[in-house]
Design a protein around this motif. Structure first.
Motif, PDB file in Angstrom:
ATOM      1  N   UNK A   1       0.809  -1.121  -0.038  1.00 11.34           N
ATOM      2  CA  UNK A   1      -0.101  -0.030  -0.031  1.00 11.34           C
ATOM      3  C   UNK A   1       0.867   1.152  -0.049  1.00 11.34           C
ATOM      4  N   UNK A   2       1.848   1.381   0.786  1.00 11.81           N
ATOM      5  CA  UNK A   2       2.894   2.419   0.844  1.00 11.81           C
ATOM      6  C   UNK A   2       3.391   2.497  -0.611  1.00 11.81           C
ATOM      7  N   UNK A   3       3.909   1.254  -1.063  1.00 13.80           N
ATOM      8  CA  UNK A   3       4.492   1.597  -2.572  1.00 13.80           C
ATOM      9  C   UNK A   3       3.756   2.123  -3.397  1.00 13.80           C
TER      10      UNK A   3
ATOM     11  N   UNK B   1      -1.194  -6.269   1.106  1.00 19.34           N
ATOM     12  CA  UNK B   1      -1.211  -6.178  -0.352  1.00 19.34           C
ATOM     13  C   UNK B   1       0.034  -6.974  -0.804  1.00 19.34           C
ATOM     14  N   UNK B   2       0.125  -8.260  -1.447  1.00 20.68           N
ATOM     15  CA  UNK B   2       1.258  -8.803  -1.703  1.00 20.68           C
ATOM     16  C   UNK B   2       1.979  -8.231  -3.048  1.00 20.68           C
ATOM     17  N   UNK B   3       3.180  -8.697  -3.598  1.00 18.25           N
ATOM     18  CA  UNK B   3       3.719  -7.907  -4.552  1.00 18.25           C
ATOM     19  C   UNK B   3       3.018  -8.177  -5.878  1.00 18.25           C
ATOM     20  N   UNK B   4       2.119  -9.162  -5.878  1.00 19.17           N
ATOM     21  CA  UNK B   4       1.439  -9.494  -7.296  1.00 19.17           C
ATOM     22  C   UNK B   4       0.093  -8.307  -7.234  1.00 19.17           C
TER      23      UNK B   4
ATOM     24  N   UNK C   1      -2.106  -3.348  -9.627  1.00 22.55           N
ATOM     25  CA  UNK C   1      -2.552  -1.919  -9.151  1.00 22.55           C
ATOM     26  C   UNK C   1      -1.554  -0.947  -9.900  1.00 22.55           C
ATOM     27  N   UNK C   2      -0.614  -1.156 -10.130  1.00 17.88           N
ATOM     28  CA  UNK C   2       0.481  -0.228 -10.511  1.00 17.88           C
ATOM     29  C   UNK C   2       0.325  -0.100 -11.995  1.00 17.88           C
ATOM     30  N   UNK C   3      -0.181  -1.225 -12.554  1.00 18.16           N
ATOM     31  CA  UNK C   3      -0.201  -1.410 -14.117  1.00 18.16           C
ATOM     32  C   UNK C   3      -1.446  -0.805 -14.463  1.00 18.16           C
TER      33      UNK C   3
END
Length: 150
Positions: free
Chosen positions: A42-44, A65-68, A73-75
């Motif tokens: 979430x912070x990321x 929220x895991x890396x996947x 969400x980033x994409x």
């Protein structure tokens, strides 16, 4: 493009283990990268929108929220979708790797990583990103010039 062109690039490092971040910082900081750190997905996501990093190194296994999901969400966000993501994880099964690429990751590095390999991958993806941005800028200039000729 050479390595001087990527010095000063902003990297967002995301891992819930502080010792992993310390190792990454020890490898990347001497190369002149500007490093921003997040301990959770979430912070990321917030930092990615705020600081517009040039590249994200993202752990997969994190609480919340895991890396996947973070990558997905980033994409999905127009503001962050163009930032290359390199997964840095202990998950080495083929289905994990394929899932990472399907979610939009640019690369996948296994923990424990070898510093020369990680640096080579970071350099490659930064050069690709900056090269793509340069081409997009040139294309925009050509379109403007073409519009003035017509």
């Amino acid at each position: 493009m050479n390595s001087e062109d990527i010095t000063g690039a902003k990297l967002l490092l995301v891992d819930d283990e502080r010792k992993n971040l310390d190792v990454l910082i020890g490898v990347l900081e001497p190369r002149g990268y500007h490093l921003v750190v997040a301990l959770e997905g979430a912070t990321a996501l917030d930092l990615a929108r705020q600081v517009s990093p040039d590249l994200i190194l993202l752990d997969v296994m994190m609480p919340g929220i895991d890396g996947y999901e973070t990558c997905q969400k980033l994409k999905a966000d127009p503001v962050t979708q163009g930032i290359p993501v390199i997964f840095l994880t202990a998950k080495v099964e083929t289905e994990d790797i394929v899932r990472g690429f399907e979610l939009g990751a640019a690369d996948y590095v296994f923990k424990p990583f070898k510093a020369p390999e990680l640096l080579a991958r970071v350099t490659t993806h930064l050069e690709l990103k900056f090269g793509r941005e340069k081409l997009e800028g040139t294309l925009k200039e050509l379109r403007v010039a073409q519009d003035h000729l017509v």
